[in-house]
Scaffold this motif. Structure first.
Motif, short mmCIF file in Angstrom:
data_model
loop_
_atom_site.label_atom_id
_atom_site.label_comp_id
_atom_site.label_asym_id
_atom_site.label_seq_id
_atom_site.Cartn_x
_atom_site.Cartn_y
_atom_site.Cartn_z
N LEU A 1 47.73 25.05 -74.78
CA LEU A 1 47.13 23.89 -74.12
C LEU A 1 45.84 23.42 -74.78
CD1 LEU A 1 47.66 24.84 -70.37
CD2 LEU A 1 48.86 23.06 -71.67
N ARG A 2 45.29 24.24 -75.68
CA ARG A 2 44.02 23.86 -76.32
C ARG A 2 44.21 22.60 -77.15
NH1 ARG A 2 39.51 27.71 -78.66
NH2 ARG A 2 38.20 26.21 -79.77
N PRO A 3 43.37 21.59 -76.93
CA PRO A 3 43.50 20.35 -77.70
C PRO A 3 43.19 20.58 -79.18
CG PRO A 3 42.15 20.02 -75.73
CD PRO A 3 42.32 21.50 -75.91
N ALA A 4 43.89 19.87 -80.02
CA ALA A 4 43.62 19.95 -81.46
C ALA A 4 42.30 19.25 -81.74
CB ALA A 4 44.75 19.29 -82.24
N PRO A 5 41.61 19.59 -82.83
CA PRO A 5 40.35 18.93 -83.18
C PRO A 5 40.53 17.41 -83.23
CG PRO A 5 40.69 20.83 -84.60
CD PRO A 5 41.96 20.66 -83.82
N GLY A 6 39.66 16.71 -82.52
CA GLY A 6 39.73 15.25 -82.49
C GLY A 6 40.70 14.69 -81.49
N GLU A 7 41.47 15.55 -80.84
CA GLU A 7 42.45 15.07 -79.85
C GLU A 7 41.75 14.71 -78.55
OE1 GLU A 7 46.33 16.75 -77.35
OE2 GLU A 7 45.50 17.89 -79.04
N THR A 8 42.15 13.60 -77.96
CA THR A 8 41.61 13.15 -76.68
C THR A 8 42.56 13.56 -75.56
OG1 THR A 8 40.50 11.26 -77.72
CG2 THR A 8 40.81 11.18 -75.32
N SER A 9 42.05 14.28 -74.59
CA SER A 9 42.89 14.76 -73.49
C SER A 9 42.66 13.93 -72.25
CB SER A 9 42.60 16.23 -73.19
OG SER A 9 42.86 17.05 -74.31
N SER A 10 43.72 13.72 -71.49
CA SER A 10 43.58 13.06 -70.19
C SER A 10 42.88 14.01 -69.23
CB SER A 10 44.97 12.71 -69.65
OG SER A 10 45.70 13.89 -69.37
N PRO A 11 42.29 13.49 -68.14
CA PRO A 11 41.64 14.37 -67.16
C PRO A 11 42.58 15.45 -66.63
CG PRO A 11 41.01 12.10 -66.76
CD PRO A 11 42.08 12.06 -67.81
N GLU A 12 43.85 15.08 -66.42
CA GLU A 12 44.82 16.04 -65.91
C GLU A 12 45.06 17.15 -66.93
OE1 GLU A 12 45.28 12.81 -66.04
OE2 GLU A 12 45.10 12.24 -63.92
N ARG A 13 45.22 16.75 -68.21
CA ARG A 13 45.46 17.74 -69.26
C ARG A 13 44.24 18.63 -69.46
NH1 ARG A 13 49.91 19.72 -72.25
NH2 ARG A 13 49.15 20.46 -74.29
N ALA A 14 43.05 18.04 -69.36
CA ALA A 14 41.82 18.83 -69.51
C ALA A 14 41.69 19.85 -68.39
CB ALA A 14 40.60 17.89 -69.51
N LYS A 15 42.05 19.44 -67.18
CA LYS A 15 42.00 20.38 -66.06
C LYS A 15 43.01 21.51 -66.25
CE LYS A 15 42.36 20.76 -61.02
NZ LYS A 15 43.21 21.96 -61.12
N GLU A 16 44.19 21.16 -66.74
CA GLU A 16 45.22 22.18 -66.97
C GLU A 16 44.74 23.20 -68.00
OE1 GLU A 16 50.04 22.33 -67.95
OE2 GLU A 16 48.88 20.51 -68.35
#
Length: 242
Positions: free
Chosen positions: A126-141
């Protein structure tokens, strides 16, 4: 018996609703077990907090509610927590002395270690790739996954330090003790180069079949042995035996 057979023949259609009711009951039981496991997980975390005055300063710390926190700053803190747990785990994976002392931390057959490794996999995925923008839902997950990762590591580490080598037989524990003693010789500057190289080989022999050493752990051990060996006339340390 004939009456039962006649009843079953006339009311065979009841099998289907009964089957549905049975499967629903099984699903309810499984859900209750899952909720119970999650509750025990939270209780273990609260117990560790009470016993230790809280986990590490970075572990599961609530975010300040005084003002909204930028998503990027929040993500950076979560990733820092993620990295902190990974570094603590690598301390076990790469340190042969720790592996000998707490073998459960590298044994995926142990339930708590297996749970930790699963939590690690989820957090890493679930860790975002460098420079990737996550939605609030994805960030919470991702944040929740990192919290689970932290808790799972704390529980697995606590258990590994409690049981130590209890899963091994008496003869196997004796081999582990021997390997630990030989490891001290292998990195002891007071020992002769030959003694250290012999000790290094014996360590590998004693651990064979008991504890699996990753290539990285072997490389780290060889570096420690090489650092303790005096330099030769050419100015380079001798190569450790393999």
């Amino acid at each position: 018996m004939n009456e039962i057979a006649e009843f079953a023949g006339n009311y065979w259609w009841l099998v289907f609703p009964l089957f549905g009711m049975t499967m629903g009951a099984i699903g309810t039981v499984n859900k209750q077990r899952e909720l119970s496991a999650r509750r025990r997980h939270r209780e273990q975390l609260e117990l560790m907090r009470a016993q230790n005055g809280g986990l590490s300063a970075s572990a599961s710390a609530p975010l300040a509610a005084a003002a909204p926190t930028p998503v990027s700053d929040d993500l950076s803190r979560v990733q820092a927590r993620h990295d902190d747990v990974t570094h603590r785990w690598l301390d076990y994976e790469l340190d042969v002395s720790k592996l000998i002392s707490y073998p459960a931390m590298s044994d995926g057959r142990q339930p708590l270690t297996a749970a930790f490794l699963r939590a690690k996999k989820v957090a890493d995925t679930l860790r975002p790739a460098p420079g990737e923008t996550s939605s609030p839902e994805r960030a919470k997950e991702y944040r929740d996954a990192v919290t689970d990762y932290e808790v799972a590591f704390e529980v697995a580490e606590r258990d590994a330090r409690r049981v130590k080598a209890a899963a091994f037989t008496a003869d196997e524990r004796k081999r582990l003790d021997t390997a630990q003693q030989l490891l001290g010789v292998a990195v002891d500057q007071a020992a002769t180069p030959n003694e250290r190289q012999v000790a290094y080989r014996r360590v590998r022999q004693e651990l064979d079949g008991l504890i699996w050493l990753s290539d990285e752990a072997v490389e780290e051990l060889e570096k420690k042995v090489a650092l303790e060996l005096p330099r030769s006339a050419s100015g380079t340390p001798p190569e450790p035996a393999v």
